[in-house]
Design an enzyme around this catalytic site. Structure first.
Site, PDB file in Angstrom:
ATOM      1  N   SER A 155       0.858  -1.270  -0.068  1.00  0.00           N
ATOM      2  CA  SER A 155      -0.146  -0.019  -0.042  1.00  0.00           C
ATOM      3  C   SER A 155       0.769   1.259  -0.041  1.00  0.00           C
ATOM      4  CB  SER A 155      -1.049  -0.013   1.178  1.00  0.00           C
ATOM      5  OG  SER A 155      -1.914   0.721   1.128  1.00  0.00           O
ATOM      6  N   ARG A 224     -11.629   7.242   9.511  1.00  0.00           N
ATOM      7  CA  ARG A 224     -11.362   5.660   9.362  1.00  0.00           C
ATOM      8  C   ARG A 224     -12.440   4.673   8.782  1.00  0.00           C
ATOM      9  NH1 ARG A 224      -6.840   2.780   9.104  1.00  0.00           N
ATOM     10  NH2 ARG A 224      -6.990   0.723  10.343  1.00  0.00           N
ATOM     11  N   ASP A 323      -8.890  -6.214  -4.676  1.00  0.00           N
ATOM     12  CA  ASP A 323      -8.602  -4.961  -4.210  1.00  0.00           C
ATOM     13  C   ASP A 323      -9.278  -4.076  -5.175  1.00  0.00           C
ATOM     14  OD1 ASP A 323      -7.340  -2.752  -3.204  1.00  0.00           O
ATOM     15  OD2 ASP A 323      -5.342  -3.410  -3.327  1.00  0.00           O
ATOM     16  N   HIS A 353      -8.228  -5.132  -0.420  1.00  0.00           N
ATOM     17  CA  HIS A 353      -7.035  -4.476  -0.173  1.00  0.00           C
ATOM     18  C   HIS A 353      -6.171  -5.045   1.072  1.00  0.00           C
ATOM     19  CE1 HIS A 353      -3.916  -1.409  -0.708  1.00  0.00           C
ATOM     20  NE2 HIS A 353      -4.208  -0.884   0.491  1.00  0.00           N
ATOM     21  N   ASP A 354      -6.871  -5.132   2.131  1.00  0.00           N
ATOM     22  CA  ASP A 354      -6.251  -5.791   3.433  1.00  0.00           C
ATOM     23  C   ASP A 354      -5.474  -6.797   3.171  1.00  0.00           C
ATOM     24  OD1 ASP A 354      -6.364  -3.085   5.033  1.00  0.00           O
ATOM     25  OD2 ASP A 354      -8.069  -4.028   6.211  1.00  0.00           O
TER      26      ASP A 354
END
Length: 373
Positions: A155, A224, A323, A353-354
């Site tokens: 990332s 967040r 992602d 993505h994580d």
């Protein structure tokens, strides 16, 4: 001009403990200036005699320097990849991780004291990833590292790794760029702007000068939430939460909007917001997010192929197949523009993505074969 970096003594310099170094004043790409920059970093393993075994691991947006366990039992965020006997074997390699300039885990950032003794706050200048790379190069000098065996990150960490390979081609022998492209796209900038605006519009933000008062926790938590939606895939959210109610509270049984129950996914996002508020500074979130918005390896360097042509490192590029923040297509674009034939490795993970964090172990065999055999 060469500026010497000066180590700041710190008790406890074992593996996985914070250390600090002053790298002097930093002229910034956007025109600002930081009169003294301190970098916080952690190390694991031992540097060999010719300093040829040094590996730089770059953290992601809200990540810390704590990549792996050390003298304490605190779990690191890339335990699957870094540690004794792991792919990046700390019995063989000297691993370094640096908190980015603008951060809140020890490096100079908005909450740090300015020359007048007050927190930088709203006065903290715009810092780009290139600026941070310059600061990290001075840290490498202080550690006696003339070139990195490998620079690796996922990332934003991948963007930092790529910037290293292009800014200092003679100092990076191998470069692993995971879950990021060659630049931040308009959509990625749009998501980022929504997050920074959520913080800036919090009444407690006070233009960035909130230190010593109530922090803009609601704005940071909202930022967040926005980010986390992009970190996870639609399928993963549907599988885990669907349309289920939280705690048996039926969301559609309410006489007024404010009385309705909640969906489980809402509770999940609230939880993610609360967790970040407990460990992160709102100004740092803005500073680092804007640094990531600045990510463009071509800025001032011509076409993508021209910009990458100076790199002499061996590259390893990987993406997460699900992602939806940094699409796999961006990794393919990067790999195609790099000198030589560079394949794109794939992390298969429905999470989104994580996956570059949770499923990084999938890349272990490929990375070991390519870089650490």
């Amino acid at each position: 001009m060469t500026i010497a970096a000066t180590a700041i003594p710190l008790s406890g310099t074992q593996d996985g403990t914070l250390k600090y170094v002053s790298v002097g004043g930093l002229e910034l790409e956007a025109g600002g200036f930081l009169p003294e920059v301190v970098l916080a970093y952690e190390t694991w393993g031992r540097l060999n005699a010719d300093a040829s075994n040094a590996v730089l691991v770059e953290h992601a947006l809200t990540g810390s320097t704590h990549v792996a366990r050390g003298e304490s039992d605190e779990e690191g965020w890339w335990e699957q990849l870094v540690g004794p006997g792991a792919t990046i074997d700390t019995d063989r390699y000297f691993v370094v991780s640096v908190n980015i300039v603008g951060g809140c885990y020890g490096s100079t950032g908005p909450s740090s004291s300015a020359p007048d003794g007050k927190p930088w706050g709203s006065r903290f200048p715009l810092v780009t990833l290139r600026d941070s790379t310059i600061a990290e190069a001075r840290l490498a000098d202080a550690l006696g590292i003339h070139s990195w065996h490998t620079v690796v990150g996922g990332s934003m960490g991948g963007a930092r790794a790529l910037e290293w390979a292009v800014s200092y081609p003679d100092r990076v022998k191998r470069c692993a760029v995971i879950s990021i492209g060659a630049y931040s796209t308009a959509e990625q900038i749009a998501f980022a702007q929504a997050q920074t605006l959520a913080i800036r519009q919090d009444a407690d933000f006070k233009g960035g000068d909130y230190y010593g008062q109530a922090a803009p926790e609601a704005g940071l938590a909202l930022a967040r939430r926005i980010a986390h939606i992009t970190y996870r895939s639609a399928d993963e959210l549907d599988f885990r939460f669907g349309r289920n109610a939280q705690g048996g509270e039926a969301p559609l049984q309410a006489a007024a909007l404010g009385d309705r129950g909640r969906y489980q996914v809402e509770s999940y996002l609230d939880h993610q917001g609360r967790k970040l508020v407990q460990r992160f500074d709102a100004n740092s979130y803005i500073a680092i997010t804007e640094a990531l918005m600045s990510h463009d390896i071509t800025r001032g360097r011509g076409s993508l192929e021209d910009a990458l042509s100076v790199a002499t490192a061996k590259f390893f590029v990987a993406s997460v197949d699900s992602d939806r923040l940094y699409f796999p297509e961006q990794s393919h674009e990067l790999a195609k523009a790099l000198p030589g034939e560079v394949p794109v490795h794939v992390i298969e993970a429905p999470i989104g993505h994580d996956g570059f964090l949770t499923e990084i172990g999938q890349l272990g065999p490929q990375l070991r074969e390519a870089f650490f055999g």
